[in-house]
Design an enzyme around this catalytic site. Structure first.
Site, PDB file in Angstrom:
ATOM      1  N   LYS A 114       0.838  -1.201   0.000  1.00 50.57           N
ATOM      2  CA  LYS A 114       0.000   0.000   0.000  1.00 50.57           C
ATOM      3  C   LYS A 114       0.878   1.259   0.000  1.00 50.57           C
ATOM      4  O   LYS A 114       0.692   2.158  -0.822  1.00 50.57           O
ATOM      5  CB  LYS A 114      -0.913  -0.006   1.240  1.00 50.57           C
ATOM      6  CG  LYS A 114      -1.851   1.173   1.274  1.00 50.57           C
ATOM      7  CD  LYS A 114      -2.577   1.297   2.584  1.00 50.57           C
ATOM      8  CE  LYS A 114      -1.735   2.048   3.578  1.00 50.57           C
ATOM      9  NZ  LYS A 114      -2.434   2.426   4.797  1.00 50.57           N
ATOM     10  N   ASP A 132      -6.187  -0.211   0.597  1.00 45.14           N
ATOM     11  CA  ASP A 132      -6.227  -0.240   2.062  1.00 45.14           C
ATOM     12  C   ASP A 132      -7.572  -0.829   2.493  1.00 45.14           C
ATOM     13  O   ASP A 132      -8.315  -1.362   1.663  1.00 45.14           O
ATOM     14  CB  ASP A 132      -6.017   1.167   2.631  1.00 45.14           C
ATOM     15  CG  ASP A 132      -7.119   2.102   2.186  1.00 45.14           C
ATOM     16  OD1 ASP A 132      -8.053   1.655   1.474  1.00 45.14           O
ATOM     17  OD2 ASP A 132      -7.078   3.274   2.558  1.00 45.14           O
TER      18      ASP A 132
END
Ligand code: SF4
Length: 207
Positions: A114, A132
């Protein structure tokens, strides 16, 4: 359902502006943001960068010097150590610069898929899809994917969504996820993409 159309709607209605795109700032802010609310991350990043401007300065810092500054973001002992380790590695191996390569970013401590994807898109403009919990949850509710974890979602979404939308979609889904499609009790009544949503609980959800 036309996924591209709905993705564009989310991007249009929930824009996210990145005020500071400097790679080291984005990288450190993203590390600070782990398990932290945006407003707390911002305070911590501001405090930190007022005192330490770049990797060279942070590489020579002691973790205790960072604790008070980044405390608002939580997990400050662990994050202080990581940030200093990152700064040292950047100084030693990358001439003090953040690499613009996914694989190189992943080698840095505390940097996962991420974070690497956020840095690549926000700082370098490279199409990257950061997934996320918001992106993972919303994509599943909408029925775009049926996945068990963010990594699986990332790979599935990359096949479904045009590359030019990967970068902006992350920030916009985060905004959408905080304001409307919240983890608990999403505000389906006021959701601008309700008609495109497959979530079975959408008509019962109330605020
Ligand atoms: Fe999320 Fe509800 Fe909108 Fe579906 S209808 S996307 S569950 S807010």
């Amino acid at each position: 359902m036309n996924i591209e159309k709905v993705a564009n709607l989310i991007i249009e209605k929930f824009p996210r502006v990145h005020f500071n795109k400097e790679p080291f700032y984005v990288l450190v802010s993203t590390v600070l943001s782990q398990r932290s609310k945006d407003e707390n991350t911002e305070v911590a990043a501001k405090n930190l960068f007022e005192k330490f401007k770049n990797p060279a300065e942070l590489a020579n810092a002691k973790p205790e010097e960072l604790h008070e500054l980044i405390k608002p973001a939580g997990l400050y002992r662990q994050k202080a150590k990581r940030i200093i380790q990152i700064a040292k590695i950047l100084q030693e191996n990358y001439n003090g610069k953040v690499p613009d390569s996914f694989d190189e970013l992943l080698k840095l401590p505390g940097v996962g898929r991420k974070t690497a994807n956020i840095v690549l898109y926000v700082s370098f403009g490279i199409p990257s899809l950061a997934v996320d919990t918001h992106v993972h949850r919303i994509s599943n509710r909408l029925g775009w994917v049926k996945t068990k974890n963010p990594e699986e979602t990332e790979f599935k979404l990359m096949k479904l969504i045009p590359k030019n939308l990967w970068g902006p979609l992350n920030g916009s889904m985060v905004e959408f996820g905080k304001k409307i499609c919240k983890p608990v009790k999403p505000d389906c009544k006021n959701c601008p993409i309700k008609k495109y949503c497959n979530w079975e609980g959408k008509n019962d959800s109330i605020i």
